[in-house]
Design a protein around this motif. Structure first.
Motif, mmCIF file in Angstrom:
data_model
loop_
_atom_site.group_PDB
_atom_site.id
_atom_site.type_symbol
_atom_site.label_atom_id
_atom_site.label_comp_id
_atom_site.label_asym_id
_atom_site.label_seq_id
_atom_site.Cartn_x
_atom_site.Cartn_y
_atom_site.Cartn_z
ATOM 1 N N LYS A 173 -98.716 16.714 42.701
ATOM 2 C CA LYS A 173 -97.891 15.536 42.364
ATOM 3 C C LYS A 173 -97.997 15.287 40.875
ATOM 4 O O LYS A 173 -99.075 15.004 40.359
ATOM 5 N N SER B 58 -96.798 12.884 37.920
ATOM 6 C CA SER B 58 -96.174 11.573 37.699
ATOM 7 C C SER B 58 -95.080 11.713 36.658
ATOM 8 O O SER B 58 -95.198 12.487 35.694
ATOM 9 N N GLU C 78 -94.235 9.516 34.605
ATOM 10 C CA GLU C 78 -94.707 8.914 33.352
ATOM 11 C C GLU C 78 -95.513 9.911 32.519
ATOM 12 O O GLU C 78 -95.532 9.822 31.299
ATOM 13 N N GLY D 61 -92.368 12.713 39.902
ATOM 14 C CA GLY D 61 -91.985 11.300 39.880
ATOM 15 C C GLY D 61 -90.790 11.056 38.986
ATOM 16 O O GLY D 61 -90.135 12.001 38.521
ATOM 17 N N THR E 43 -85.856 11.334 39.553
ATOM 18 C CA THR E 43 -86.774 12.445 39.879
ATOM 19 C C THR E 43 -86.016 13.773 39.949
ATOM 20 O O THR E 43 -86.589 14.819 39.682
ATOM 21 N N THR F 84 -92.523 5.747 47.611
ATOM 22 C CA THR F 84 -92.847 6.238 46.277
ATOM 23 C C THR F 84 -92.922 7.761 46.305
ATOM 24 O O THR F 84 -92.973 8.362 47.387
ATOM 25 N N THR F 85 -93.002 8.351 45.138
ATOM 26 C CA THR F 85 -93.162 9.799 45.104
ATOM 27 C C THR F 85 -94.587 10.194 45.503
ATOM 28 O O THR F 85 -94.814 11.346 45.882
ATOM 29 N N ASP F 86 -95.538 9.276 45.427
ATOM 30 C CA ASP F 86 -96.879 9.583 45.955
ATOM 31 C C ASP F 86 -96.798 9.775 47.461
ATOM 32 O O ASP F 86 -97.419 10.677 48.026
ATOM 33 N N LYS G 66 -103.209 15.112 42.744
ATOM 34 C CA LYS G 66 -102.476 14.071 42.024
ATOM 35 C C LYS G 66 -102.862 14.093 40.554
ATOM 36 O O LYS G 66 -103.935 13.667 40.148
ATOM 37 N N THR H 198 -102.547 12.781 36.943
ATOM 38 C CA THR H 198 -102.149 11.501 36.360
ATOM 39 C C THR H 198 -102.784 11.310 34.983
ATOM 40 O O THR H 198 -103.354 12.224 34.426
#
Ligand code: ADP
Ligand code: UDP
Length: 238
Positions: free
Chosen positions: A12, A14, A16, A53, A81, A141-143, A160, A162
């Motif tokens: 995953k 993000s 951001e 994301g 996305t 959410t994309t999570d 994940k 991040t």
């Protein structure tokens, strides 16, 4: 050389994180660096599925979205996305990685739709599959999409990536006294309301016994260390 700890992972990224130090959008150097990390993993023989994301694009339009119907805003977020997924797949092509984008919402002229057996086939062929448009549903959410697709494709772990290097007792970007967990159970993460992922994503992974590793995408070499099973980030487990 030691072997990777995983054969198939769901990564995953993000949205951001794609901004780098920019205010919004896609930072070229940042995306190239991330893609180089993914390429290294794929070339080590690990099957990689990616959920991307959209915060980097959607944040840019968010002021205009104020007061908007939530579901409409969420569909805009999902479309964001898709743009990231296209950019990511294109950047992968530049480094010799074949990537396929699959969208959870139908936009057939742009990307192929998500079809689970096809995604499995691509992974078996060693292609990187980029899942776009989240779960295809507003209010998620994309999570959560990462948890869902991770379970669907039989990934051994959700990675994940991040801005922070793990799960902390509180948001480390706000609380300088926050300390990092080496590992934490899903129940603890949910009951302590740790905001690093949403409760829906945690609950889905818990029910499917799909572990999550939270680690920094900014830290050089972190993804590869996670893949090799080395001590990096925080493991969230049953
Ligand atoms: N307990 C916590 N441990 C780690 N990170 C946390 C925690 N609570 C909140 N966060 C925040 O969650 C973010 C990770 O979520 P992510 O989805 O990557 O960010 P974004 O939603 O901004 O794209 C981190 O950047 C961090 O600031
Ligand atoms: O299944 C999904 C996934 C995403 N989104 C929307 O798409 C946005 C972008 O995704 P996210 O915020 O998870 O991206 P990231 O924080 O990773 O950049 C979200 O805010 C939601 O509005 C959605 O509605 N359903």
């Amino acid at each position: 050389m030691t072997k990777p700890a995983y054969q198939r992972v769901l990564l995953k990224l993000s949205g951001e994180a794609l901004m780098g130090d920019d205010q919004f959008g896609i930072n070229r150097a940042t995306i190239d660096r991330m893609v180089a990390d993914v390429a290294e993993v794929a070339k080590a023989g690990v099957e990689v599925a990616v959920v991307i994301g959209g915060g980097n694009i959607f944040r840019g339009v968010a002021p205009g979205a104020q007061g908007m119907d939530r579901a409409t805003a969420d569909y805009m977020g999902m479309l964001a996305t898709v743009m990231n997924a296209l950019a990511l797949a294109d950047a992968m092509r530049h480094v010799g990685i074949t990537a396929r984008v699959m969208s959870a919402i139908g936009i057939d002229q742009v990307v192929e739709p998500y079809v689970r057996p096809k995604a499995l086939q691509y992974l078996e062929e060693g292609k990187v599959v980029v899942f776009a448009a989240g779960t295809g549903n507003p209010f998620f959410t994309t999570d959560t999409a990462a948890a869902l697709r991770g379970a669907e494709v039989g990934a051994q772990i959700v990675l994940k990536a991040t801005k922070v290097d793990g799960v902390y007792t509180a948001d480390p970007q706000k609380d300088p006294n926050a300390t990092r967990y080496e590992s934490i159970t899903f129940d603890e993460a949910i009951s302590k309301q740790l905001q690093v992922m949403d409760a829906t994503a945690f609950a889905l992974c818990r029910d499917q016994k799909l572990p999550i590793k939270v680690f920094s995408i900014v830290k050089p070499g972190a993804l590869m260390r996670v893949i090799m099973g080395e001590d990096e980030g925080t493991l969230v487990h049953v």
